[in-house]
Design a protein around this motif. Structure first.
Motif, mmCIF file in Angstrom:
data_model
loop_
_atom_site.group_PDB
_atom_site.id
_atom_site.type_symbol
_atom_site.label_atom_id
_atom_site.label_comp_id
_atom_site.label_asym_id
_atom_site.label_seq_id
_atom_site.Cartn_x
_atom_site.Cartn_y
_atom_site.Cartn_z
ATOM 1 N N GLN A 143 0.825 -1.203 0.000
ATOM 2 C CA GLN A 143 0.000 0.000 0.000
ATOM 3 C C GLN A 143 0.865 1.261 0.000
ATOM 4 O O GLN A 143 0.584 2.219 -0.726
ATOM 5 C CB GLN A 143 -0.943 0.006 1.197
ATOM 6 N N SER A 150 1.472 6.600 -6.902
ATOM 7 C CA SER A 150 0.297 7.302 -7.396
ATOM 8 C C SER A 150 0.342 8.797 -7.096
ATOM 9 O O SER A 150 0.131 9.616 -7.987
ATOM 10 C CB SER A 150 -0.967 6.684 -6.795
ATOM 11 N N THR A 156 -0.253 7.011 -13.273
ATOM 12 C CA THR A 156 -1.644 6.577 -13.388
ATOM 13 C C THR A 156 -1.760 5.161 -12.836
ATOM 14 O O THR A 156 -0.753 4.436 -12.704
ATOM 15 C CB THR A 156 -2.104 6.580 -14.848
ATOM 16 N N HIS A 157 -2.976 4.767 -12.541
ATOM 17 C CA HIS A 157 -3.206 3.397 -12.060
ATOM 18 C C HIS A 157 -2.725 2.391 -13.100
ATOM 19 O O HIS A 157 -2.146 1.358 -12.749
ATOM 20 C CB HIS A 157 -4.681 3.197 -11.735
ATOM 21 N N GLN A 158 -2.954 2.681 -14.371
ATOM 22 C CA GLN A 158 -2.533 1.789 -15.453
ATOM 23 C C GLN A 158 -1.010 1.668 -15.491
ATOM 24 O O GLN A 158 -0.473 0.571 -15.644
ATOM 25 C CB GLN A 158 -3.063 2.302 -16.802
ATOM 26 N N LEU A 168 -5.015 -4.309 -12.842
ATOM 27 C CA LEU A 168 -5.464 -2.944 -12.602
ATOM 28 C C LEU A 168 -6.447 -2.868 -11.432
ATOM 29 O O LEU A 168 -6.346 -1.979 -10.587
ATOM 30 C CB LEU A 168 -6.112 -2.367 -13.878
ATOM 31 N N GLY A 169 -7.366 -3.806 -11.346
ATOM 32 C CA GLY A 169 -8.338 -3.825 -10.255
ATOM 33 C C GLY A 169 -7.674 -3.976 -8.896
ATOM 34 O O GLY A 169 -8.107 -3.376 -7.906
ATOM 35 N N VAL A 171 -4.600 -2.957 -8.115
ATOM 36 C CA VAL A 171 -3.965 -1.671 -7.826
ATOM 37 C C VAL A 171 -5.001 -0.698 -7.269
ATOM 38 O O VAL A 171 -4.792 -0.055 -6.242
ATOM 39 C CB VAL A 171 -3.297 -1.079 -9.094
ATOM 40 N N LYS A 172 -6.147 -0.612 -7.942
ATOM 41 C CA LYS A 172 -7.193 0.314 -7.507
ATOM 42 C C LYS A 172 -7.721 -0.036 -6.120
ATOM 43 O O LYS A 172 -7.924 0.856 -5.284
ATOM 44 C CB LYS A 172 -8.340 0.326 -8.519
ATOM 45 N N SER A 173 -7.943 -1.316 -5.842
ATOM 46 C CA SER A 173 -8.488 -1.684 -4.528
ATOM 47 C C SER A 173 -7.468 -1.449 -3.421
ATOM 48 O O SER A 173 -7.816 -0.980 -2.338
ATOM 49 C CB SER A 173 -8.991 -3.130 -4.520
ATOM 50 N N LEU A 175 -5.083 0.829 -3.465
ATOM 51 C CA LEU A 175 -5.007 2.285 -3.286
ATOM 52 C C LEU A 175 -6.221 2.808 -2.518
ATOM 53 O O LEU A 175 -6.081 3.664 -1.645
ATOM 54 C CB LEU A 175 -4.890 2.995 -4.638
ATOM 55 N N ARG A 176 -7.379 2.290 -2.840
ATOM 56 C CA ARG A 176 -8.589 2.741 -2.152
ATOM 57 C C ARG A 176 -8.520 2.417 -0.663
ATOM 58 O O ARG A 176 -8.805 3.259 0.189
ATOM 59 C CB ARG A 176 -9.829 2.095 -2.775
#
Length: 190
Positions: A143, A150, A156-158, A168-169, A171-173, A175-176
């Motif tokens: 994290q 980021s 970018t997330h990508q 990608l999912g 990475v996003k989760s 980060l969230r």
């Protein structure tokens, strides 16, 4: 809410309180200054590598010097925060020079690069950034790395997903969750 009702982000001008301390030895004004700056100076010193007990001791010494030398403060030259943080920084450097054996490995931290110095006008912002850095360091290594990539490297997330070979999912989760954890911890601060 009108612009007149909006809370100001401008830092408080402490020069009137300093003048009262300098001219009249006003303890109430000094205590207001102390209550506001003591935790910030401690945090600043910890960010410079001082252990908690040393940071508190040096911050106390800085506040004592503020009290004793209030008449030497010139509001035309700097803000109270700048003056106080510089006192604390100098005390920290003096301590390291006096006790080099007890601070092995801190020598590199004393060699300040002018570009790395906190902007004297934003010494409180620097202390807050040190606090944020500690919060990020307390996150899981994944994290923390994702937050740094980021927000501080502006990827970018990508780009992060590609660089770390992660979906990608994921990475996003990550980060969230990291952001929510940071937001909850910082939001819970007084």
């Amino acid at each position: 809410m009108s612009t007149l009702d909006a809370p100001s982000r401008e830092p408080k001008d402490w020069s009137a309180d300093m003048a009262a301390v300098a001219l009249h030895g006003d303890r109430d004004c000094f205590l207001r200054i102390y209550d506001h700056f003591m935790p910030r100076v401690c945090q600043y010193l910890r960010g410079m590598g001082a252990p908690d007990a040393v940071a508190e001791e040096l911050a106390q010494e800085a506040m004592l010097r503020l009290w004793q030398h209030a008449a030497g403060y010139d509001p035309a030259r700097s803000a109270v925060s700048t003056w106080l943080f510089r006192i604390a920084r100098n005390l920290h450097i003096d301590r390291i020079r006096r006790e080099p054996a007890t601070h092995q490995g801190l020598g590199q931290e004393v060699e300040f690069d002018v570009e790395l110095q906190p902007d004297p006008a934003s010494a409180e912002d620097y202390a807050e950034s040190v606090h944020l850095k500690r919060r990020i360091d307390a996150l899981s290594s994944v994290q923390a790395r994702l937050i740094r990539m980021s927000y501080f490297e502006a990827k970018t997330h990508q780009e992060i997903a590609g660089e770390l070979s992660m979906p990608l999912g994921t990475v996003k989760s990550h980060l969230r969750r990291a952001f929510l954890r940071l937001q909850g911890e910082i939001g819970g601060q007084p």
